[in-house]
Design a protein around this motif. Structure first.
Motif, PDB file in Angstrom:
ATOM      1  N   ASN A 165       0.812  -1.206   0.000  1.00  0.00           N
ATOM      2  CA  ASN A 165       0.000   0.000   0.000  1.00  0.00           C
ATOM      3  C   ASN A 165       0.852   1.266   0.000  1.00  0.00           C
ATOM      4  O   ASN A 165       0.388   2.338  -0.404  1.00  0.00           O
ATOM      5  CB  ASN A 165      -0.936   0.002   1.207  1.00  0.00           C
ATOM      6  CG  ASN A 165      -2.400  -0.033   0.784  1.00  0.00           C
ATOM      7  OD1 ASN A 165      -2.720  -0.437  -0.330  1.00  0.00           O
ATOM      8  ND2 ASN A 165      -3.276   0.387   1.663  1.00  0.00           N
ATOM      9  N   THR A 166       2.103   1.162   0.467  1.00  0.00           N
ATOM     10  CA  THR A 166       3.005   2.315   0.398  1.00  0.00           C
ATOM     11  C   THR A 166       3.264   2.688  -1.054  1.00  0.00           C
ATOM     12  O   THR A 166       3.188   3.859  -1.435  1.00  0.00           O
ATOM     13  CB  THR A 166       4.340   2.002   1.105  1.00  0.00           C
ATOM     14  OG1 THR A 166       4.088   1.761   2.495  1.00  0.00           O
ATOM     15  CG2 THR A 166       5.306   3.170   0.975  1.00  0.00           C
ATOM     16  N   LEU A 167       3.576   1.691  -1.882  1.00  0.00           N
ATOM     17  CA  LEU A 167       3.780   1.962  -3.301  1.00  0.00           C
ATOM     18  C   LEU A 167       2.507   2.490  -3.943  1.00  0.00           C
ATOM     19  O   LEU A 167       2.548   3.449  -4.727  1.00  0.00           O
ATOM     20  CB  LEU A 167       4.235   0.689  -4.021  1.00  0.00           C
ATOM     21  CG  LEU A 167       4.410   0.820  -5.542  1.00  0.00           C
ATOM     22  CD1 LEU A 167       5.502   1.832  -5.878  1.00  0.00           C
ATOM     23  CD2 LEU A 167       4.727  -0.539  -6.168  1.00  0.00           C
ATOM     24  N   SER A 168       1.383   1.886  -3.600  1.00  0.00           N
ATOM     25  CA  SER A 168       0.123   2.335  -4.210  1.00  0.00           C
ATOM     26  C   SER A 168      -0.224   3.758  -3.792  1.00  0.00           C
ATOM     27  O   SER A 168      -0.878   4.493  -4.539  1.00  0.00           O
ATOM     28  CB  SER A 168      -1.015   1.385  -3.825  1.00  0.00           C
ATOM     29  OG  SER A 168      -1.351   1.511  -2.456  1.00  0.00           O
ATOM     30  N   SER A 169       0.219   4.151  -2.591  1.00  0.00           N
ATOM     31  CA  SER A 169      -0.027   5.521  -2.145  1.00  0.00           C
ATOM     32  C   SER A 169       0.727   6.522  -3.002  1.00  0.00           C
ATOM     33  O   SER A 169       0.205   7.589  -3.356  1.00  0.00           O
ATOM     34  CB  SER A 169       0.379   5.679  -0.680  1.00  0.00           C
ATOM     35  OG  SER A 169      -0.331   4.791   0.139  1.00  0.00           O
ATOM     36  N   PHE A 170       1.965   6.191  -3.351  1.00  0.00           N
ATOM     37  CA  PHE A 170       2.705   7.038  -4.285  1.00  0.00           C
ATOM     38  C   PHE A 170       1.956   7.118  -5.613  1.00  0.00           C
ATOM     39  O   PHE A 170       1.883   8.173  -6.239  1.00  0.00           O
ATOM     40  CB  PHE A 170       4.113   6.480  -4.509  1.00  0.00           C
ATOM     41  CG  PHE A 170       5.077   6.799  -3.410  1.00  0.00           C
ATOM     42  CD1 PHE A 170       5.478   8.108  -3.176  1.00  0.00           C
ATOM     43  CD2 PHE A 170       5.585   5.799  -2.600  1.00  0.00           C
ATOM     44  CE1 PHE A 170       6.369   8.418  -2.159  1.00  0.00           C
ATOM     45  CE2 PHE A 170       6.478   6.098  -1.576  1.00  0.00           C
ATOM     46  CZ  PHE A 170       6.870   7.408  -1.358  1.00  0.00           C
ATOM     47  N   GLY A 171       1.398   5.971  -6.020  1.00  0.00           N
ATOM     48  CA  GLY A 171       0.633   5.950  -7.268  1.00  0.00           C
ATOM     49  C   GLY A 171      -0.583   6.847  -7.207  1.00  0.00           C
ATOM     50  O   GLY A 171      -0.949   7.485  -8.197  1.00  0.00           O
ATOM     51  N   GLY A 172      -1.224   6.906  -6.025  1.00  0.00           N
ATOM     52  CA  GLY A 172      -2.387   7.778  -5.881  1.00  0.00           C
ATOM     53  C   GLY A 172      -2.017   9.241  -6.035  1.00  0.00           C
ATOM     54  O   GLY A 172      -2.714  10.004  -6.707  1.00  0.00           O
ATOM     55  N   PHE A 173      -0.895   9.637  -5.435  1.00  0.00           N
ATOM     56  CA  PHE A 173      -0.463  11.026  -5.583  1.00  0.00           C
ATOM     57  C   PHE A 173      -0.015  11.306  -7.011  1.00  0.00           C
ATOM     58  O   PHE A 173      -0.340  12.345  -7.594  1.00  0.00           O
ATOM     59  CB  PHE A 173       0.678  11.341  -4.617  1.00  0.00           C
ATOM     60  CG  PHE A 173       1.314  12.677  -4.868  1.00  0.00           C
ATOM     61  CD1 PHE A 173       0.655  13.836  -4.536  1.00  0.00           C
ATOM     62  CD2 PHE A 173       2.563  12.767  -5.472  1.00  0.00           C
ATOM     63  CE1 PHE A 173       1.227  15.074  -4.785  1.00  0.00           C
ATOM     64  CE2 PHE A 173       3.142  13.996  -5.727  1.00  0.00           C
ATOM     65  CZ  PHE A 173       2.475  15.154  -5.378  1.00  0.00           C
ATOM     66  N   VAL A 174       0.742  10.365  -7.587  1.00  0.00           N
ATOM     67  CA  VAL A 174       1.240  10.550  -8.953  1.00  0.00           C
ATOM     68  C   VAL A 174       0.087  10.672  -9.938  1.00  0.00           C
ATOM     69  O   VAL A 174       0.142  11.477 -10.874  1.00  0.00           O
ATOM     70  CB  VAL A 174       2.170   9.384  -9.350  1.00  0.00           C
ATOM     71  CG1 VAL A 174       2.485   9.425 -10.839  1.00  0.00           C
ATOM     72  CG2 VAL A 174       3.463   9.451  -8.547  1.00  0.00           C
ATOM     73  N   SER A 175      -0.982   9.892  -9.732  1.00  0.00           N
ATOM     74  CA  SER A 175      -2.120   9.963 -10.654  1.00  0.00           C
ATOM     75  C   SER A 175      -2.766  11.347 -10.621  1.00  0.00           C
ATOM     76  O   SER A 175      -3.107  11.912 -11.659  1.00  0.00           O
ATOM     77  CB  SER A 175      -3.150   8.879 -10.316  1.00  0.00           C
ATOM     78  OG  SER A 175      -3.760   9.119  -9.067  1.00  0.00           O
ATOM     79  N   ALA A 176      -2.936  11.909  -9.403  1.00  0.00           N
ATOM     80  CA  ALA A 176      -3.517  13.252  -9.298  1.00  0.00           C
ATOM     81  C   ALA A 176      -2.571  14.299  -9.872  1.00  0.00           C
ATOM     82  O   ALA A 176      -2.996  15.217 -10.582  1.00  0.00           O
ATOM     83  CB  ALA A 176      -3.830  13.563  -7.830  1.00  0.00           C
ATOM     84  N   TRP A 177      -1.280  14.168  -9.572  1.00  0.00           N
ATOM     85  CA  TRP A 177      -0.292  15.108 -10.111  1.00  0.00           C
ATOM     86  C   TRP A 177      -0.249  15.017 -11.638  1.00  0.00           C
ATOM     87  O   TRP A 177      -0.186  16.042 -12.337  1.00  0.00           O
ATOM     88  CB  TRP A 177       1.080  14.782  -9.527  1.00  0.00           C
ATOM     89  CG  TRP A 177       2.210  15.551 -10.148  1.00  0.00           C
ATOM     90  CD1 TRP A 177       2.604  16.822  -9.868  1.00  0.00           C
ATOM     91  CD2 TRP A 177       3.078  15.084 -11.190  1.00  0.00           C
ATOM     92  NE1 TRP A 177       3.674  17.188 -10.647  1.00  0.00           N
ATOM     93  CE2 TRP A 177       3.994  16.143 -11.482  1.00  0.00           C
ATOM     94  CE3 TRP A 177       3.180  13.889 -11.902  1.00  0.00           C
ATOM     95  CZ2 TRP A 177       4.982  16.016 -12.450  1.00  0.00           C
ATOM     96  CZ3 TRP A 177       4.167  13.770 -12.862  1.00  0.00           C
ATOM     97  CH2 TRP A 177       5.056  14.819 -13.128  1.00  0.00           C
ATOM     98  N   MET A 178      -0.297  13.803 -12.163  1.00  0.00           N
ATOM     99  CA  MET A 178      -0.241  13.593 -13.611  1.00  0.00           C
ATOM    100  C   MET A 178      -1.426  14.260 -14.310  1.00  0.00           C
ATOM    101  O   MET A 178      -1.253  14.945 -15.326  1.00  0.00           O
ATOM    102  CB  MET A 178      -0.244  12.086 -13.901  1.00  0.00           C
ATOM    103  CG  MET A 178      -0.280  11.724 -15.371  1.00  0.00           C
ATOM    104  SD  MET A 178      -0.383   9.925 -15.612  1.00  0.00           S
ATOM    105  CE  MET A 178      -2.069   9.616 -15.043  1.00  0.00           C
ATOM    106  N   VAL A 179      -2.614  14.070 -13.752  1.00  0.00           N
ATOM    107  CA  VAL A 179      -3.799  14.690 -14.354  1.00  0.00           C
ATOM    108  C   VAL A 179      -3.692  16.208 -14.290  1.00  0.00           C
ATOM    109  O   VAL A 179      -4.032  16.914 -15.252  1.00  0.00           O
ATOM    110  CB  VAL A 179      -5.081  14.194 -13.654  1.00  0.00           C
ATOM    111  CG1 VAL A 179      -6.304  14.980 -14.151  1.00  0.00           C
ATOM    112  CG2 VAL A 179      -5.284  12.706 -13.908  1.00  0.00           C
ATOM    113  N   GLY A 180      -3.210  16.724 -13.153  1.00  0.00           N
ATOM    114  CA  GLY A 180      -3.063  18.174 -13.027  1.00  0.00           C
ATOM    115  C   GLY A 180      -2.107  18.754 -14.045  1.00  0.00           C
ATOM    116  O   GLY A 180      -2.379  19.795 -14.656  1.00  0.00           O
TER     117      GLY A 180
END
Length: 497
Positions: free
Chosen positions: A408-423
């Protein structure tokens, strides 16, 4: 409550978990629908692409508010641009990533019951103060969402160690499907929030979800206990049934020594980490971005947005329940091994949605096609409960919280990266063409994760699950020595009441 009564302790745990994970996601996704109405309609600026019957036109946003939006006071809206909005949504994962691994390990040491309960309680309190914080500025909201993520980060890995002591091995897929009630929570939160916003304003969704969360937390501490041995109202029969089924794979004594070298060099651990990160990356993108996509690209109003945004989550939950029951049936009947079950269902649940996101590249501009593809892709993803999601319990139940925390630590980075990527991709250029790039990235992530688990995953118990403690005595021997410990007197008395 006991087996001599009308409901067993395990059933109470299942019910509380279902509602708990529903609220867990309600506390995090309420903002994704509310922020649509929190932001000034001309704040995001830039270009909007309008698609109508295969005719695409590009126009600049008008500064005037529509009649629908004009009903809400301007003072209650915020001048946040697209980049700031995505920063607020993504900051949740800054805190979330910090408590995943510590939360899983803490649950192994002091119990998932306490970790999960406190995680939910304080997250509910933070949710209640969100409206006040929003008026302090977007920086304050970024900090608040990071703190919310910090509190909720420990919730998911804390439940896996509880499953190791409460759930029989052949029932663990079904138990893990309770965690997918998070999808059901998102499904219900979206339309309910949409209607509450239209009736009472965007603040109401935070008061609603935060208040219910506090009530649930009180019930959790009253009715749920760390293990069968510590439950004051469990019957002798139910406790014996659970402990006999679990056997010696899970130690009653909390492991104080973690075999980090074995864990960090185990391919099957990396299989779980990689596929979980890939799967959740796509899931978080849909959770956080679908309402905005439906408004800016598909042009749905707030009430329709909330209702249609919920469809993929209903599908995901029902698929998780059906797949987990089917997988446990196949394993109990001896038709397939645990390894075959985990690999088959993981490939189906993670690889297939990747193919559907490829379809979004070509058909995502069409309202009907987009909603259908999002719904089918997330529905299929629900089968992860029969795949990798409970795999940590198969390979190392004593360290399942640690493994889940790492994943879940890796997936948490993915959650932030997904929002940053869309932005980054949609800032001042929020067009369907930019979203095609996003869909391609998500598709590749899904497919990569499924292939990683297919090649490295296993369902076999690992030898390092029972390492020697620092005094040299193996956990398994400690478990055997504890088998003769009698049931607590109050448990026996309660069993005969």
């Amino acid at each position: 409550m006991s087996n001599s009564g009308w409901i067993s302790c395990r059933q109470v745990l299942n019910i509380m978990m279902i509602f708990g994970f529903m609220l867990n996601y309600a506390l995090r996704v309420n903002l994704t629908i509310a922020i649509v109405e929190m932001v000034m309609p001309n704040a995001t600026g830039g270009v909007v692409e309008t698609i109508n019957e295969n005719v695409t036109t590009t126009t600049t946003l008008a500064p005037e508010m529509t009649s629908e939006l004009a009903q809400i006071e301007v003072a209650n809206r915020f001048d946040w641009n697209e980049h700031q909005k995505q920063l607020i949504l993504g900051s949740f994962f800054w805190g979330y990533v910090l408590t995943e691994l510590p939360g899983g390990r803490l649950a192994e040491l002091i119990g998932g019951h306490r970790v999960f309960g406190h995680s939910m309680f304080w997250a509910s309190v933070i949710t209640l103060i969100t409206p006040v914080t929003a008026h302090m500025g977007y920086v304050a909201m970024v900090i608040l969402r990071a703190v919310l993520g910090f509190m909720l980060g420990a919730s998911w890995p804390s439940i896996v160690p509880m499953a190791a002591v409460w759930v029989r091995p052949n029932d663990r897929s079904k138990f893990m499907s309770n965690m997918m009630a998070s999808a059901l929570g998102a499904a219900l939160t979206m339309p309910i929030c949409g209607y509450f916003i239209s009736w009472f304003g965007w603040e109401s969704v935070f008061y609603l979800t935060g208040g219910i969360g506090i009530l649930w937390s009180i019930c959790w501490f009253l009715f749920i206990f760390e293990s069968p041995a510590k439950h004051p109202r469990i019957s002798e029969e139910e406790r014996k049934e659970i402990e006999d089924a679990i056997g010696s794979s899970t130690s009653k004594k909390k492991p104080t020594y973690v075999p980090w070298k074995s864990i960090l060099t185990s391919p099957c651990v990396y299989a779980i980490i990689l596929v979980h990160g890939a799967s959740v990356f796509g899931y978080f993108l849909v959770v956080n971005q679908l309402p905005g996509y439906m408004k800016s690209i598909l042009h749905y109003d707030i009430k329709s947005n909330g209702l249609l945004s919920s469809l993929p989550y209903f599908g995901k939950y029902f698929m998780s329940v059906a797949a987990s029951h089917f997988a446990d049936y196949l394993r109990q009947a001896g038709k397939i091994s645990t390894t075959v079950a985990r690999k088959s269902f993981t490939t189906f649940a993670v690889g297939t949605p990747g193919l559907f996101f490829i379809l979004l590249i070509f058909f995502g501009h069409d309202r009907t096609w987009a909603i259908a593809i999002f719904t089918i892709a997330l529905t299929l993803n629900g089968a992860v409960t029969a795949g990798y999601l409970g795999n940590g319990l198969d390979i190392a139940p004593n360290f399942s919280g640690t493994i889940f925390g790492m994943a879940n630590t890796l997936s948490s980075f993915g959650g932030f990266v997904s929002a940053w990527m869309v932005g980054v991709l949609t800032y001042e250029n929020n067009t369907y063409g930019q979203w095609q790039i996003i869909f391609g990235i998500v598709a590749a992530s899904y497919i990569f994760g499924s292939l990683a688990f297919l090649t490295m995953g296993t369902g076999e118990l690992q030898p390092w699950n029972n390492p020697p403690e620092r005094n040299g005595v193996p956990l398994q021997e400690m478990r055997v020595a504890e088998e003769g410990v009698p049931l607590q007197a109050n448990n026996i008395n309660n069993a005969h009441k």
